[in-house]
Write an enzyme that holds these catalytic residues in place. Structure first.
Site, PDB file in Angstrom:
ATOM      1  N   THR A  71      47.443  38.929  40.100  1.00 11.20           N
ATOM      2  CA  THR A  71      48.652  39.232  39.336  1.00 11.20           C
ATOM      3  C   THR A  71      49.800  38.269  39.590  1.00 11.20           C
ATOM      4  OG1 THR A  71      48.032  41.554  39.291  1.00 11.20           O
ATOM      5  CG2 THR A  71      50.333  41.036  38.848  1.00 11.20           C
ATOM      6  N   SER A 109      53.700  43.921  24.050  1.00  6.53           N
ATOM      7  CA  SER A 109      52.823  43.953  22.882  1.00  6.53           C
ATOM      8  C   SER A 109      53.345  44.748  21.703  1.00  6.53           C
ATOM      9  CB  SER A 109      51.454  44.485  23.277  1.00  6.53           C
ATOM     10  OG  SER A 109      50.741  43.464  23.928  1.00  6.53           O
ATOM     11  N   ALA A 119      43.922  37.404  36.653  1.00  7.11           N
ATOM     12  CA  ALA A 119      42.979  38.069  37.550  1.00  7.11           C
ATOM     13  C   ALA A 119      43.643  38.360  38.892  1.00  7.11           C
ATOM     14  CB  ALA A 119      41.735  37.200  37.743  1.00  7.11           C
TER      15      ALA A 119
END
Length: 471
Positions: free
Chosen positions: A218, A157, A216
């Site tokens: 991994t 990110s 949800a």
């Protein structure tokens, strides 16, 4: 999404293949070496290519963008790492000065990250041209190659800050109004005309983060999308299947969906793919030789560290997640870079070389997220125990955690990454690199301690917020 691992048991200690590599620091001017002692840390003046070049010609954002060659690939945004606890308190920095970095403390943090399950970890501090670089562990568990500070990696990110810069440049060019509805530029995309560009860049749109549902579970979630290629619209539609989290502008709520919308805005306003705009406006002007937007390709170009995903079930083997499209994220997290290039980018941004002063102030003007964190426009602020506030972003994409921050004036930067994800102990440990980089050596512990420091003047409360917001 902020890929903070859900509550997991601490991973088992790494085996022989994950042995610690010598801590390496390269030095040109000053090298601190003690013969016959454990790994040396080197302070150096970087080679000429490490310093951001002067932009003698106006950067691409100074005029309307000319058509650019298609990018090597379209990018997939990556999710940013969630807020993590600060290290133990240290003495406040004196006004206008910073304590010297603490290389030994930095090495101890990286050693701890490897001890808690990361195959490798590295950090680079650039303090006005003096570089401290520390590496620990392995770049490749199969071959046993040790990690090198020049290795490229997926920055997750931190990509969001790059995408935000492109939109701020478009605003400087008069092609984008930050307070206009997103639907003015992308008609009918969002269900509410009240959602503005500013809301999207500050994670205050209320849009649901589709990545929460995708991952949800991994490892199965990752394998389902490892080679998949999404369109931006498909990702937005995944979000819109869920109720919005709050009304526009009411609260901070981190969502990769916001920066998928940012990527759509870039492409609509310029007529070029996100990768081309990043390359022409940021990568090339700053000579970021290790930085790429390779979506939908799956390979990291050149020498790189392999990334390993920690499974949800204790005892399961790490999953090599290096090859992936990152199409689930694109403009929110698909950039590949190096610690040197990320530091160069942050220093250029925060010293005012990429946007106008007014736009930079808007990026740094943050909404309060917690007692020690705020979020501006594609830029996080973290308030450290020594009284220093730093700006940058965190990153988490399958196989990699990243911390990338710099002082408000960009004169000192830190970029650190670990080659794992979905591992809470490693994520929390890596946050300690900030204190070593910006607060120096901690003083002896004392009983008691200073009270809560007032928020800096560029922190604002979001409008219409009742009560605290989630980070």
């Amino acid at each position: 999404m902020d890929l903070a691992p859900r509550t997991r048991p601490a991973p088992r200690p790494p085996g022989p293949a994950a042995r610690r590599a010598p801590v390496r620091t390269t030095a040109l001017l000053l090298t601190l070496l003690t013969p016959l002692t454990p790994p040396a840390i080197t302070l150096l003046a970087p080679p000429a290519h490490a310093a951001p070049p002067a932009l003698t010609a106006p950067p691409a954002h100074a005029a309307s963008a000319a058509p650019a060659a298609p990018p090597t690939a379209s990018a997939s945004p990556v999710a940013s790492a969630p807020p993590v606890p600060s290290a133990p308190p240290v003495a406040p920095a004196s006004a206008g000065t910073l304590p010297s970095p603490d290389p030994a403390g930095l090495r101890a943090v990286l050693d701890a990250a490897v001890g808690r399950g990361a195959p490798g970890a590295t950090a680079r501090i650039d303090d006005r041209g003096t570089v401290t670089e520390v590496t620990v562990g392995l770049a490749d568990r199969r071959t046993g190659r040790v990690l090198d500070g020049r290795d490229r990696f997926r920055i997750g990110s931190v990509t969001k800050t790059f995408s935000a810069v492109v939109l701020m440049q478009l605003a400087d060019e008069g092609r984008l109004d930050l307070d206009a509805p997103v639907n003015r530029y992308l008609p009918g995309l969002l269900p509410d005309d009240a959602i503005t560009v500013r809301h999207v860049l500050g994670h205050r749109s209320g849009l649901y983060d589709y990545a929460d549902r995708l991952f949800a579970r991994t490892v199965p979630g990752f394998e389902a999308v490892r080679t998949r290629v999404f369109t931006y619209r498909e990702l937005v539609d995944l979000s819109l299947r869920h109720p919005r989290l709050n009304r526009p502008g009411a609260a901070y709520s981190y969502a990769n969906t916001n920066f998928v919308v940012a990527g759509m805005l870039i492409e609509r306003l310029t007529g070029h793919p996100v990768g081309a705009e990043l390359r022409e406006r940021v990568f090339r002007p700053l000579r970021l030789r290790d930085t790429f937007y390779v979506h939908p390709g799956t390979a990291i170009p050149g020498r790189h560290a392999r990334g390993y995903l920690t499974p949800d079930r204790p005892g399961d083997a790490l999953v090599d997640a290096t090859e992936q499209t990152v199409s689930w994220a694109q403009s929110a997290g698909a950039v590949v870079s190096s610690t040197r290039d990320v530091g160069t980018f942050l220093s250029a941004l925060l010293s005012g070389r990429l946007t106008s002063p007014a736009r930079l102030r808007e990026m740094r003007r943050t909404v309060r997220v917690s007692d020690t964190q705020g979020y501006g426009l594609g830029l996080r602020r973290r308030d450290l125990p020594c009284g220093v506030s730093v700006y940058g972003h965190t990153g988490a994409v399958q196989g990699y955690y990243t911390y990338a921050f710099a002082t408000k004036d960009g004169r000192r930067s830190l970029t650190a990454f670990a080659t794992t994800s979905n591992n809470g102990p490693v994520l929390d440990t890596l946050a300690g690199t900030l204190d070593s980089a910006f607060c120096g050596k901690p003083p002896p512990r004392r009983t008691g301690g200073p009270g809560t420091r007032p928020a800096p003047p560029d922190v604002v409360a979001p409008p219409d917020v009742v009560g605290p917001t989630a980070s």
